[in-house]
Scaffold this motif. Structure first.
Motif, PDB file in Angstrom:
ATOM      1  N   VAL A   1      47.015  34.352  24.714  1.00 46.79           N
ATOM      2  CA  VAL A   1      46.723  33.856  26.069  1.00 46.79           C
ATOM      3  C   VAL A   1      45.283  34.246  26.413  1.00 46.79           C
ATOM      4  CG1 VAL A   1      49.125  33.982  26.880  1.00 46.79           C
ATOM      5  CG2 VAL A   1      47.603  35.960  27.160  1.00 46.79           C
ATOM      6  N   TRP A   2      44.744  33.572  27.404  1.00 46.79           N
ATOM      7  CA  TRP A   2      43.395  33.889  27.872  1.00 46.79           C
ATOM      8  C   TRP A   2      43.451  35.023  28.900  1.00 46.79           C
ATOM      9  CZ3 TRP A   2      39.242  32.426  25.438  1.00 46.79           C
ATOM     10  CH2 TRP A   2      39.213  31.217  24.752  1.00 46.79           C
ATOM     11  N   GLN A   3      42.581  35.988  28.718  1.00 43.92           N
ATOM     12  CA  GLN A   3      42.399  37.042  29.721  1.00 43.92           C
ATOM     13  C   GLN A   3      41.096  36.766  30.459  1.00 43.92           C
ATOM     14  OE1 GLN A   3      42.151  41.038  28.221  1.00 43.92           O
ATOM     15  NE2 GLN A   3      41.787  41.946  30.235  1.00 43.92           N
ATOM     16  N   ILE A   4      41.189  36.523  31.753  1.00 40.58           N
ATOM     17  CA  ILE A   4      40.022  36.244  32.591  1.00 40.58           C
ATOM     18  C   ILE A   4      39.600  37.545  33.261  1.00 40.58           C
ATOM     19  CG2 ILE A   4      39.096  34.828  34.450  1.00 40.58           C
ATOM     20  CD1 ILE A   4      39.959  33.260  31.983  1.00 40.58           C
ATOM     21  N   ARG A   5      38.361  37.926  33.030  1.00 43.05           N
ATOM     22  CA  ARG A   5      37.817  39.173  33.586  1.00 43.05           C
ATOM     23  C   ARG A   5      36.724  38.829  34.594  1.00 43.05           C
ATOM     24  NH1 ARG A   5      37.087  44.699  31.803  1.00 43.05           N
ATOM     25  NH2 ARG A   5      35.217  45.582  32.755  1.00 43.05           N
TER      26      ARG A   5
ATOM     27  N   ARG B   1      23.895  42.196  48.925  1.00 42.25           N
ATOM     28  CA  ARG B   1      23.753  41.287  47.782  1.00 42.25           C
ATOM     29  C   ARG B   1      24.764  41.682  46.718  1.00 42.25           C
ATOM     30  NH1 ARG B   1      20.316  37.505  45.908  1.00 42.25           N
ATOM     31  NH2 ARG B   1      19.991  37.333  43.661  1.00 42.25           N
ATOM     32  N   VAL B   2      25.500  40.663  46.215  1.00 45.37           N
ATOM     33  CA  VAL B   2      26.579  40.880  45.248  1.00 45.37           C
ATOM     34  C   VAL B   2      26.438  39.856  44.125  1.00 45.37           C
ATOM     35  CG1 VAL B   2      29.078  40.881  44.917  1.00 45.37           C
ATOM     36  CG2 VAL B   2      28.127  41.800  47.000  1.00 45.37           C
ATOM     37  N   MET B   3      26.708  40.292  42.900  1.00 42.24           N
ATOM     38  CA  MET B   3      26.732  39.393  41.749  1.00 42.24           C
ATOM     39  C   MET B   3      28.106  39.461  41.087  1.00 42.24           C
ATOM     40  SD  MET B   3      24.607  39.394  38.163  1.00 42.24           S
ATOM     41  CE  MET B   3      25.728  40.590  37.466  1.00 42.24           C
ATOM     42  N   ALA B   4      28.674  38.301  40.778  1.00 39.31           N
ATOM     43  CA  ALA B   4      29.970  38.213  40.101  1.00 39.31           C
ATOM     44  C   ALA B   4      29.788  37.463  38.788  1.00 39.31           C
ATOM     45  CB  ALA B   4      30.999  37.509  40.980  1.00 39.31           C
ATOM     46  N   GLN B   5      30.383  37.991  37.719  1.00 37.94           N
ATOM     47  CA  GLN B   5      30.306  37.382  36.392  1.00 37.94           C
ATOM     48  C   GLN B   5      31.710  37.283  35.818  1.00 37.94           C
ATOM     49  OE1 GLN B   5      27.493  36.195  34.465  1.00 37.94           O
ATOM     50  NE2 GLN B   5      29.269  35.333  33.416  1.00 37.94           N
ATOM     51  N   VAL B   6      32.086  36.090  35.374  1.00 39.09           N
ATOM     52  CA  VAL B   6      33.417  35.837  34.810  1.00 39.09           C
ATOM     53  C   VAL B   6      33.280  35.665  33.302  1.00 39.09           C
ATOM     54  CG1 VAL B   6      35.455  34.369  34.886  1.00 39.09           C
ATOM     55  CG2 VAL B   6      34.111  34.729  36.957  1.00 39.09           C
ATOM     56  N   SER B   7      34.192  36.292  32.558  1.00 37.15           N
ATOM     57  CA  SER B   7      34.240  36.171  31.102  1.00 37.15           C
ATOM     58  C   SER B   7      35.692  36.031  30.674  1.00 37.15           C
ATOM     59  CB  SER B   7      33.595  37.392  30.429  1.00 37.15           C
ATOM     60  OG  SER B   7      34.253  38.575  30.827  1.00 37.15           O
ATOM     61  N   CYS B   8      35.895  35.617  29.420  1.00 38.75           N
ATOM     62  CA  CYS B   8      37.260  35.411  28.930  1.00 38.75           C
ATOM     63  C   CYS B   8      37.345  35.783  27.457  1.00 38.75           C
ATOM     64  CB  CYS B   8      37.696  33.956  29.130  1.00 38.75           C
ATOM     65  SG  CYS B   8      36.733  32.770  28.179  1.00 38.75           S
ATOM     66  N   GLU B   9      38.591  36.095  27.021  1.00 37.23           N
ATOM     67  CA  GLU B   9      38.867  36.385  25.620  1.00 37.23           C
ATOM     68  C   GLU B   9      40.355  36.172  25.351  1.00 37.23           C
ATOM     69  OE1 GLU B   9      38.300  40.386  24.449  1.00 37.23           O
ATOM     70  OE2 GLU B   9      39.175  41.239  26.270  1.00 37.23           O
ATOM     71  N   LEU B  10      40.682  35.934  24.080  1.00 37.16           N
ATOM     72  CA  LEU B  10      42.073  35.731  23.674  1.00 37.16           C
ATOM     73  C   LEU B  10      42.727  37.081  23.399  1.00 37.16           C
ATOM     74  CD1 LEU B  10      41.786  32.645  21.287  1.00 37.16           C
ATOM     75  CD2 LEU B  10      42.830  32.707  23.557  1.00 37.16           C
ATOM     76  N   VAL B  11      43.868  37.335  24.055  1.00 36.90           N
ATOM     77  CA  VAL B  11      44.587  38.595  23.902  1.00 36.90           C
ATOM     78  C   VAL B  11      46.075  38.294  23.772  1.00 36.90           C
ATOM     79  CG1 VAL B  11      42.871  39.926  25.177  1.00 36.90           C
ATOM     80  CG2 VAL B  11      44.803  38.889  26.394  1.00 36.90           C
ATOM     81  N   THR B  12      46.830  39.349  23.490  1.00 37.08           N
ATOM     82  CA  THR B  12      48.291  39.234  23.425  1.00 37.08           C
ATOM     83  C   THR B  12      48.864  39.332  24.838  1.00 37.08           C
ATOM     84  OG1 THR B  12      48.257  40.298  21.250  1.00 37.08           O
ATOM     85  CG2 THR B  12      50.375  40.205  22.402  1.00 37.08           C
TER      86      THR B  12
END
Length: 418
Positions: free
Chosen positions: A115-119, A40-51
């Motif tokens: 730019v957007w950083q996708i984590r 069982r695996v869980m994935a979570q995507v988040s984003c933030e504005l960075v240089t």
């Protein structure tokens, strides 16, 4: 290896069969749960504005992180990056970032400034083998399900709008690369798809192929120090193309079900278990047990069983407020003392027998048939011993009592005069 010769596996699958795959999404966008058998695996995507980076000022940033929690397996340590986690991180980056499956230029807000950083954070909830395949499915599904906030630019000011103000925007994804793992045994003689945790312990080598539904190979990773032939790699790629197309259809079907549930205000994610008033997310499948011969077996056991001991009777209450426990039972107090006394007596008898054997010439002294009984009377003031005649015990006792009283009275008078 005998099982492989019979073309069977520990869980009853064939050599090229995958375990049951279940894909579900959480209440928030970008949260995905993948069940690959018991893995069982869980994935979570988040984003933030960075240089942005200096060498690529017009492209966004993709960051992947795989966490191996002790909750998934006792072999994993918290807060320590193991060799397995490093290998999974690199393979996931090759599979998703290096394959250019996401348009990173669409993540640019202001060139050279914002730019957007996708984590993408992948958490292992349970480990039962083939973590890479489960992680790749969860990561690409979460990226397709994720939506970033909308952005407005006025001069030098950048405004990020909330979902209530403007609808969020999904990511621009070109294709969906999915990893397929192959386990090799006996130097490549036997091949298995989707090895479980027990099979991973004894396999000689592992081959991971990342491919999309267009049959484009995104990455290939081999480990274990096994030499593979060209025909073996080609056969694995053909098998991977079939498995990737099936998994892609399953992901698309999961998206359609999630969209329909959100449009109809249906329950999704953890909210599905609320009406049932119980948690069914980690529910395990029931194991089928053969119960046809249970009645006969139970009767045989009951016949051969010994009769149970008698129960202790309830306390007897002869008088209100007084209880007597163990009425009518055998008293076992002092058994150990009696046993010790018997052993001492046996030892004494043995010593006497040894003495008799040594002194055979000594004549035995006859013992009287009946010993005289001696009665001792003690006084607290004067310690005197009075021997009474056993023939007339009553008269002797009376005389002894009267004599002791007279002596006590005489002693008291002397003390008063003094």
């Amino acid at each position: 290896m005998v099982v492989l010769l019979l073309n069977l596996r520990l869980d009853g699958r064939q050599a090229y069969d995958y375990r049951k795959i279940k894909i579900s999404f959480g209440a928030d966008y970008g949260c995905c749960f993948v069940d690959l058998g018991k893995t069982r695996v869980m994935a979570q995507v988040s984003c933030e504005l960075v240089t942005p980076k200096e060498n690529r000022p017009n492209e966004g940033i993709m960051f992947f992180n795989i966490e191996l929690s002790p909750m998934a397996s006792p072999a994993f340590e918290l807060g320590r990056q193991s060799e397995l986690s490093v290998k999974l991180n690199r393979q996931l980056e090759r599979c998703l970032r290096n394959s250019k499956c996401i348009d990173t230029e669409s993540l640019c807000v202001v060139s050279g400034e914002k730019v957007w950083q996708i984590r993408v954070d992948v958490h292992m909830l349970n480990h039962d083998g083939n973590l890479m395949d489960a992680a790749s499915i969860a990561a690409i599904s979460a990226l397709c399900h994720f939506k970033r906030p909308d952005v407005g630019i006025q001069g030098d000011e950048v405004t990020v709008y909330s979902p209530e103000e403007r609808d969020p925007i999904p990511l621009s994804i070109y294709h969906m690369p999915i990893s397929v793992s192959f386990g090799f045994f006996q130097q490549g003689t036997y091949l298995l798809v989707d090895p479980c945790e027990r099979e991973e312990r004894v396999m000689d080598g592992l081959l991971m192929i990342a491919m999309n539904k267009h049959r484009e190979i995104c990455s290939v990773q081999s480990s274990g120090g096994i030499m593979l032939l060209k025909d073996q790699v080609m056969r694995c790629s053909k098998i991977a193309s079939v498995k990737v197309s099936e998994i892609t259809e399953l992901i698309n079907q999961a998206f359609e079900n999630d969209k329909l549930a959100r449009k109809t205000s249906g329950k999704c994610g953890f909210a599905e278990s609320m009406p049932l008033e119980r948690i069914t997310t980690l529910k395990m499948d029931e194991t089928e047990v053969e119960m046809t011969d249970d009645t006969e077996g139970a009767n045989d056991i009951a016949e051969r069983a010994e009769t149970p001991p008698q129960t202790v009777p309830s306390p007897v209450l002869p008088v209100p407020g007084v209880g007597q426990v163990g009425h009518g039972l055998k008293n076992t107090w002092g058994l150990e003392e009696d046993v010790d006394e018997e052993e001492e007596e046996d030892d004494e008898e043995e010593e006497e027998e040894d003495d008799d054997d040594d002194d055979d010439s000594v004549e035995e002294v006859p013992k009287p048939e009946k010993e005289l009984e001696v009665i001792e009377l003690s006084d607290s003031e004067e310690e005197e011993v009075i021997i009474l005649n056993p023939d007339t015990p009553d008269k002797g006792l009376k005389n002894a009592v009267s004599t002791s009283r007279q002596r006590v009275a005489a002693t008291t008078r002397k003390n008063v005069k003094k």
